[in-house]
Design a protein around this motif. Sequence first.
Motif: not given
Length: 338
Positions: A156-172, A174-177
């Motif tokens: 799951a990739a997303v941009s913050t309202r300030a325009g910075l990019v973040e990405v999240y993924g599931t691992v065995p 939990g969630i890594a980001c």
Amino acid sequence: MNGDWLLRGRDGRLSLYRLSGDHVLCRAESVPSGAWDAPRRIGGEQRLHPVLAVGQGADHYAHLVSWRPTVDGESGLVHSTHFRPALAALDWSPIGHPNKKGRVTGPPAVAVDAQGRAHVFVRNKGGGLSMVAQKEKGGWDPWRDLKGQGLHEDLAAVSTRAGLVEVYGTVPDGIACWRQPEPGARPVPGDTLRVPVRPGTLRALATSEAHVTVFFTDESGDLCAWRSGAEPVVLLPAAGPGPVAAVGCELEGLPCTLLAQRAKSGRVVFAAYPAEQESAGAWWTESGEPVEPDARVALAEDGAGRVVAATLSPASGELRLTRRKAEPGLALEAWRLL
């Protein structure tokens, strides 16, 4: 499909994107809040694998990413930009492979920064995360290995309202980001959430100037909300499989988060609550007739600021749409087949 496939362009028209065989189709409103044009093929004649990631920046340009077959047994990623719903999109352009060459390694995800640069993320063959980003003045930077291990395919990739990019993924476990510390910087590992998560249920939404909220379903079937630096909060039982659709909107003058999902009953359900105030509670409300078992739900706001919901069945191609009535509350018009 990964990302928001129902988008509002800079001219106020809505457009939606869907896979059809080995290509991508786009449908768009002929005028804002008006009739819909016939489907058009996106990106030229290039044959694609049945996977699509969509992202949109503050400029309202749509960025689309897919895999295409190259030589026997190998594939590469391709990118197209759609500047306005009424215009033709650019032809698919190759952007390479996270391991230089090889087979499909997983569905891509794409987010767009404040400068309008697409950032494409995909799992690599080692189970870590790789990315490639557009240069500000054209072309693409080299592929970067952001490390990590044990990533499942969904991102799951997303941009913050300030325009910075973040990405999240599931691992065995939990969630890594990964997050950009500043504009143009390489995303770096952030908090890791150690909770059991059902793969394929991540959804990320910028819910305020300061925060991104990640929605996911835990192993007990509850829909949870998580923000960096805090513990996850159980919202309500997930209505169905897969990720929820989510959009920020204003209800009764209050900034809210609206969620939607296809329920086990076959109907679409909605839940809304004040943005980042999960303690206020949320509950599902059903709407419309049952839709196809494989139908996915999307949410957006139209040119008039009204919430719009759409459902798409990948198997049949059936598209249905509704939008909020011009009255208090979250009353919706009758669903209609496009």
